[in-house]
Design a protein around this motif. Structure first.
Motif, PDB file in Angstrom:
ATOM      1  N   ALA A 142       0.426  -1.359  -0.351  1.00  0.00           N
ATOM      2  CA  ALA A 142       0.312   0.033   0.243  1.00  0.00           C
ATOM      3  C   ALA A 142       1.142   1.263  -0.352  1.00  0.00           C
ATOM      4  O   ALA A 142       1.889   0.783   0.322  1.00  0.00           O
ATOM      5  N   CYS A 143       0.199   2.335  -0.047  1.00  0.00           N
ATOM      6  CA  CYS A 143       0.913   3.633  -0.121  1.00  0.00           C
ATOM      7  C   CYS A 143       2.233   4.194   1.260  1.00  0.00           C
ATOM      8  O   CYS A 143       3.114   4.408   0.877  1.00  0.00           O
ATOM      9  N   LEU A 181      -6.638  -4.050   6.312  1.00  0.00           N
ATOM     10  CA  LEU A 181      -7.451  -3.400   5.728  1.00  0.00           C
ATOM     11  C   LEU A 181      -8.764  -3.972   5.945  1.00  0.00           C
ATOM     12  O   LEU A 181     -10.009  -3.468   5.702  1.00  0.00           O
ATOM     13  N   GLY A 241      -8.436   5.069  10.097  1.00  0.00           N
ATOM     14  CA  GLY A 241      -8.850   3.963   9.593  1.00  0.00           C
ATOM     15  C   GLY A 241      -8.138   3.524   8.385  1.00  0.00           C
ATOM     16  O   GLY A 241      -7.833   2.368   8.090  1.00  0.00           O
ATOM     17  N   TYR A 242      -6.359   4.413   8.273  1.00  0.00           N
ATOM     18  CA  TYR A 242      -6.302   3.992   7.139  1.00  0.00           C
ATOM     19  C   TYR A 242      -4.861   4.159   7.515  1.00  0.00           C
ATOM     20  O   TYR A 242      -4.626   4.942   7.777  1.00  0.00           O
ATOM     21  N   VAL A 243      -3.961   3.012   6.501  1.00  0.00           N
ATOM     22  CA  VAL A 243      -2.240   3.570   6.917  1.00  0.00           C
ATOM     23  C   VAL A 243      -1.871   4.323   5.529  1.00  0.00           C
ATOM     24  O   VAL A 243      -2.760   4.696   4.744  1.00  0.00           O
ATOM     25  N   PRO A 244      -0.476   5.103   5.833  1.00  0.00           N
ATOM     26  CA  PRO A 244       0.135   5.020   6.584  1.00  0.00           C
ATOM     27  C   PRO A 244      -0.280   5.452   7.806  1.00  0.00           C
ATOM     28  O   PRO A 244      -0.613   6.702   7.914  1.00  0.00           O
ATOM     29  N   GLU A 276      -1.498  10.910   6.951  1.00  0.00           N
ATOM     30  CA  GLU A 276      -1.047  11.620   5.856  1.00  0.00           C
ATOM     31  C   GLU A 276       0.134  11.379   5.338  1.00  0.00           C
ATOM     32  O   GLU A 276       0.913  11.795   5.810  1.00  0.00           O
ATOM     33  N   ASN A 277      -0.027  10.625   4.101  1.00  0.00           N
ATOM     34  CA  ASN A 277       1.763  10.408   3.526  1.00  0.00           C
ATOM     35  C   ASN A 277       2.074  11.680   3.406  1.00  0.00           C
ATOM     36  O   ASN A 277       3.456  11.250   3.167  1.00  0.00           O
ATOM     37  N   THR A 287      -0.088  12.280  -4.352  1.00  0.00           N
ATOM     38  CA  THR A 287      -1.247  11.940  -4.039  1.00  0.00           C
ATOM     39  C   THR A 287      -2.256  12.216  -4.519  1.00  0.00           C
ATOM     40  O   THR A 287      -3.309  11.236  -4.331  1.00  0.00           O
ATOM     41  N   HIS A 293      -2.899   8.761  -6.435  1.00  0.00           N
ATOM     42  CA  HIS A 293      -2.923   8.250  -5.924  1.00  0.00           C
ATOM     43  C   HIS A 293      -4.151   7.940  -6.112  1.00  0.00           C
ATOM     44  O   HIS A 293      -5.066   6.948  -5.783  1.00  0.00           O
ATOM     45  N   TYR A 324       6.943   7.572  -3.215  1.00  0.00           N
ATOM     46  CA  TYR A 324       5.456   7.781  -3.450  1.00  0.00           C
ATOM     47  C   TYR A 324       5.352   7.010  -4.494  1.00  0.00           C
ATOM     48  O   TYR A 324       4.197   6.911  -5.170  1.00  0.00           O
ATOM     49  N   TRP A 341       0.791  -0.329  -8.655  1.00  0.00           N
ATOM     50  CA  TRP A 341       0.042  -0.930  -8.425  1.00  0.00           C
ATOM     51  C   TRP A 341      -0.606  -0.202 -10.057  1.00  0.00           C
ATOM     52  O   TRP A 341      -1.796  -1.638 -10.141  1.00  0.00           O
TER      53      TRP A 341
HETATM   54  N1  LIG Z   1      -5.021  10.512   3.037  1.00  0.00           N
HETATM   55  C1  LIG Z   1      -4.566   8.908   3.099  1.00  0.00           C
HETATM   56  C2  LIG Z   1      -4.835   8.401   2.180  1.00  0.00           C
HETATM   57  C3  LIG Z   1      -3.881   7.148   2.604  1.00  0.00           C
HETATM   58  C4  LIG Z   1      -4.917   5.817   1.867  1.00  0.00           C
HETATM   59  O1  LIG Z   1      -5.619   5.644   0.669  1.00  0.00           O
HETATM   60  N2  LIG Z   1      -4.564   4.356   2.408  1.00  0.00           N
HETATM   61  C5  LIG Z   1      -5.235   3.145   1.761  1.00  0.00           C
HETATM   62  C6  LIG Z   1      -4.159   2.339   1.558  1.00  0.00           C
HETATM   63  S1  LIG Z   1      -3.147   3.044   0.587  1.00  0.00           S
HETATM   64  C7  LIG Z   1      -5.755   2.427   2.845  1.00  0.00           C
HETATM   65  O2  LIG Z   1      -5.498   2.398   3.879  1.00  0.00           O
HETATM   66  N3  LIG Z   1      -7.450   1.991   2.628  1.00  0.00           N
HETATM   67  C8  LIG Z   1      -8.121   1.552   4.019  1.00  0.00           C
HETATM   68  C9  LIG Z   1      -8.494   2.686   3.534  1.00  0.00           C
HETATM   69  O3  LIG Z   1      -9.278   3.115   2.881  1.00  0.00           O
HETATM   70  O4  LIG Z   1     -10.256   1.839   4.487  1.00  0.00           O
HETATM   71  C10 LIG Z   1      -3.257   9.656   2.781  1.00  0.00           C
HETATM   72  O5  LIG Z   1      -2.798  10.416   1.944  1.00  0.00           O
HETATM   73  O6  LIG Z   1      -2.091   9.365   3.540  1.00  0.00           O
END
Ligand SMILES: N[C@@H](CCC(=O)N[C@@H](CS)C(=O)NCC(=O)O)C(=O)O
Length: 197
Positions: A9-10, A32, A50-53, A65-66, A99, A103, A152, A159
């Motif tokens: 993932a990102c 995830l 709820g999202y990585v990173p 936020e990446n 991003t 992305h 990045y 992908w």
């Molecule tokens: N706005 C966040 C988006 C991060 C993102 O899209 N993460 C994805 C993996 S690349 C994720 O964890 N998706 C699972 C989800 O949103 O539930 C950032 O830029 O860090």
């Protein structure tokens, strides 16, 4: 310091950048689909988004936020930021492009978008990958210096393999160069994307 990540993932951009920076850190994988970490924790209790990173700093603060995390890593390791008076801003400019123009357009492929939405996203990706490819000074975005923005861009370019999207030749060359870096191999091996050498 601990990086919360999901394989491929990102968050892999941060994983690569942390190794490139030579920083000491641990990692915790996040599933995830279930929202659980490898230690069985509910990830939303760590990052409510709820999202990585997500990067937990040594003092306990959580960075998300990446772009912000990569920018922070660049502050710890200025060799990972473009040179010159505008270097930091130019690096941020690339991070912002990756991003928001690259992305984000993959969301149609990762989520349940219609064929029409996927086609529109694919057209956008072709255009935007083409634009950033033209700016690669070679071998990396800013010439010989590898930056957090390269990490990045590399990750989002991987992908395309899953969705039958073609990369411009310049980006294919870029990917090959980046893939050989020890920090990249280390991160990919850890995430199970490369056989351990
Ligand atoms: N706005 C966040 C988006 C991060 C993102 O899209 N993460 C994805 C993996 S690349 C994720 O964890 N998706 C699972 C989800 O949103 O539930 C950032 O830029 O860090």
């Amino acid at each position: 310091m601990k990086l919360y990540y999901a394989p491929g993932a990102c968050s892999m951009a941060d994983h690569i950048a942390l190794h490139e920076a030579g920083l000491t850190f641990t990692h915790e994988r996040v599933d995830l689909k279930t929202g659980k970490t490898e230690h069985g924790k509910d990830f939303t209790e760590i990052n409510p988004k709820g999202y990585v990173p997500a990067l937990e700093l040594d003092g306990g603060e959580l960075l998300t936020e990446n772009v912000a995390i990569l920018e922070w890593i660049g502050q710890q390791a200025p060799q990972l930021v473009a040179e010159g008076p505008l270097g930091r801003t130019r690096t941020l400019e690339k991070l912002a492009f990756v991003t928001s123009e690259l992305h984000k357009n993959f969301a149609a492929f990762f989520g349940g978008a219609s064929d029409d939405q996927k086609q529109k996203a694919a057209d956008q990706l072709t255009k935007r990958f083409g634009q950033i490819a033209e700016t690669i000074q070679g071998p990396f975005l800013f010439g010989d210096r590898f930056t957090v923005a390269d990490a990045y861009l590399f990750v989002v370019s991987t992908w395309t393999d899953h969705f039958d999207l073609e990369l411009p030749a310049k980006l294919q060359d870029f990917r090959q160069q980046v893939a050989q870096r020890p920090a990249v191999r280390k991160a990919m091996e850890h995430e199970g994307l490369l056989e351990k050498s």
